[in-house]
Design a protein around this motif. Structure first.
Motif, mmCIF file in Angstrom:
data_model
loop_
_atom_site.group_PDB
_atom_site.id
_atom_site.type_symbol
_atom_site.label_atom_id
_atom_site.label_comp_id
_atom_site.label_asym_id
_atom_site.label_seq_id
_atom_site.Cartn_x
_atom_site.Cartn_y
_atom_site.Cartn_z
ATOM 1 N N ARG A 186 58.132 11.346 64.183
ATOM 2 C CA ARG A 186 57.895 11.539 62.753
ATOM 3 C C ARG A 186 57.919 10.213 62.001
ATOM 4 O O ARG A 186 58.585 9.272 62.400
ATOM 5 N N TRP A 187 57.185 10.200 60.890
ATOM 6 C CA TRP A 187 57.139 9.034 60.015
ATOM 7 C C TRP A 187 57.405 9.487 58.590
ATOM 8 O O TRP A 187 56.777 10.444 58.108
ATOM 9 N N ARG A 188 58.370 8.832 57.963
ATOM 10 C CA ARG A 188 58.719 9.091 56.557
ATOM 11 C C ARG A 188 59.072 10.556 56.290
ATOM 12 O O ARG A 188 58.670 11.124 55.271
ATOM 13 N N GLU A 189 59.804 11.146 57.201
ATOM 14 C CA GLU A 189 60.320 12.496 56.981
ATOM 15 C C GLU A 189 61.836 12.413 57.028
ATOM 16 O O GLU A 189 62.397 11.661 57.815
ATOM 17 N N ASP A 190 62.473 13.162 56.193
ATOM 18 C CA ASP A 190 63.929 13.129 56.105
ATOM 19 C C ASP A 190 64.516 14.174 57.050
ATOM 20 O O ASP A 190 64.834 15.288 56.642
ATOM 21 N N LEU A 198 56.948 1.433 65.679
ATOM 22 C CA LEU A 198 55.835 2.107 66.342
ATOM 23 C C LEU A 198 55.166 1.214 67.384
ATOM 24 O O LEU A 198 54.833 1.676 68.474
ATOM 25 N N ALA A 199 55.026 -0.056 67.065
ATOM 26 C CA ALA A 199 54.356 -0.990 67.975
ATOM 27 C C ALA A 199 55.104 -1.166 69.290
ATOM 28 O O ALA A 199 54.511 -1.576 70.290
ATOM 29 N N HIS A 200 56.401 -0.835 69.304
ATOM 30 C CA HIS A 200 57.207 -1.007 70.512
ATOM 31 C C HIS A 200 57.699 0.317 71.093
ATOM 32 O O HIS A 200 58.554 0.324 71.979
ATOM 33 N N MET A 229 50.339 4.461 74.770
ATOM 34 C CA MET A 229 51.024 4.548 73.484
ATOM 35 C C MET A 229 50.170 4.040 72.319
ATOM 36 O O MET A 229 50.421 4.413 71.174
ATOM 37 N N THR A 230 49.161 3.229 72.610
ATOM 38 C CA THR A 230 48.219 2.839 71.557
ATOM 39 C C THR A 230 47.439 4.068 71.113
ATOM 40 O O THR A 230 47.274 4.324 69.916
ATOM 41 N N ASN A 231 46.992 4.861 72.086
ATOM 42 C CA ASN A 231 46.302 6.106 71.771
ATOM 43 C C ASN A 231 47.263 7.111 71.132
ATOM 44 O O ASN A 231 46.878 7.838 70.207
ATOM 45 N N PHE A 232 48.499 7.159 71.596
ATOM 46 C CA PHE A 232 49.504 8.046 71.021
ATOM 47 C C PHE A 232 49.659 7.751 69.530
ATOM 48 O O PHE A 232 49.642 8.663 68.696
ATOM 49 N N ALA A 233 49.798 6.465 69.171
ATOM 50 C CA ALA A 233 49.942 6.067 67.767
ATOM 51 C C ALA A 233 48.683 6.430 66.980
ATOM 52 O O ALA A 233 48.759 6.914 65.844
ATOM 53 N N ARG A 234 47.525 6.220 67.582
ATOM 54 C CA ARG A 234 46.262 6.566 66.922
ATOM 55 C C ARG A 234 46.215 8.061 66.630
ATOM 56 O O ARG A 234 45.806 8.488 65.536
ATOM 57 N N TYR A 265 49.500 11.583 60.117
ATOM 58 C CA TYR A 265 49.909 10.548 59.164
ATOM 59 C C TYR A 265 48.793 9.522 58.946
ATOM 60 O O TYR A 265 48.888 8.389 59.405
ATOM 61 N N PRO A 266 47.731 9.875 58.237
ATOM 62 C CA PRO A 266 46.611 8.944 58.075
ATOM 63 C C PRO A 266 46.987 7.645 57.358
ATOM 64 O O PRO A 266 46.314 6.633 57.544
ATOM 65 N N GLU A 267 48.055 7.635 56.593
ATOM 66 C CA GLU A 267 48.468 6.435 55.854
ATOM 67 C C GLU A 267 49.452 5.558 56.640
ATOM 68 O O GLU A 267 49.866 4.507 56.161
ATOM 69 N N MET A 268 49.828 5.966 57.835
ATOM 70 C CA MET A 268 50.839 5.240 58.601
ATOM 71 C C MET A 268 50.298 3.873 59.050
ATOM 72 O O MET A 268 49.294 3.802 59.739
ATOM 73 N N PRO A 269 50.997 2.782 58.673
ATOM 74 C CA PRO A 269 50.514 1.451 59.048
ATOM 75 C C PRO A 269 50.848 1.103 60.497
ATOM 76 O O PRO A 269 51.684 1.744 61.134
ATOM 77 N N GLU A 270 50.210 0.061 60.993
ATOM 78 C CA GLU A 270 50.452 -0.422 62.359
ATOM 79 C C GLU A 270 51.914 -0.812 62.568
ATOM 80 O O GLU A 270 52.450 -0.664 63.662
ATOM 81 N N ASP A 271 52.560 -1.317 61.517
ATOM 82 C CA ASP A 271 53.942 -1.789 61.635
ATOM 83 C C ASP A 271 54.968 -0.743 61.184
ATOM 84 O O ASP A 271 56.085 -1.077 60.801
#
Length: 120
Positions: free
Chosen positions: A30-34, A65-67, A81-86, A93-99
């Motif tokens: 998850r990203w930015r979820e409490d 995410l990069a690691h 994991m590059t594809n996983f992040a994609r 999460y379309p707004e999720m940055p690379e970092d």
């Protein structure tokens, strides 16, 4: 873990219902979820018949995410994991940055099978 805490709500895409109920899916990234350790109600958005499931968030681990490795994300060895992040970006999460900093949320339903909450 705090006992007696109210259950938090954790949403999943409907496609994950069978895997969560069977115990095959034991984590979610998850990203930015409490989300925090403790009791949880798992909701399967847009599922035509799934009732909410009572469960637990047993751990929340934070990673860049990069690691993020397959092991940390509870994915099969060799997962790209590059594809996983994609796919996280494309599907959730379309707004999720690379970092981005993400959380690996470890879940349990208590038992496998029907642990759905009764309807009222």
């Amino acid at each position: 873990m705090t006992t007696g805490a109210p259950a938090q709500t954790v949403h999943f895409d409907q496609k994950h219902y069978t895997a969560v109920v069977s115990g095959a899916k034991v984590s979610t990234v998850r990203w930015r979820e409490d989300i925090h350790e403790g009791p949880a109600i798992f909701i399967f958005d847009n599922h035509p018949t799934a009732r909410p499931l009572a469960g637990q968030v047993t751990a929340v681990e934070t990673y860049d995410l990069a690691h993020l490795s397959p092991l940390a994300a509870r994915q099969p060895p060799g997962t790209d994991m590059t594809n996983f992040a994609r796919q996280l970006r494309v599907n959730y999460y379309p707004e999720m940055p690379e970092d981005a900093v993400v959380q690996v949320v470890v879940i349990a339903t208590g038992h496998h099978g029907d642990s759905s909450l009764p309807t009222t």
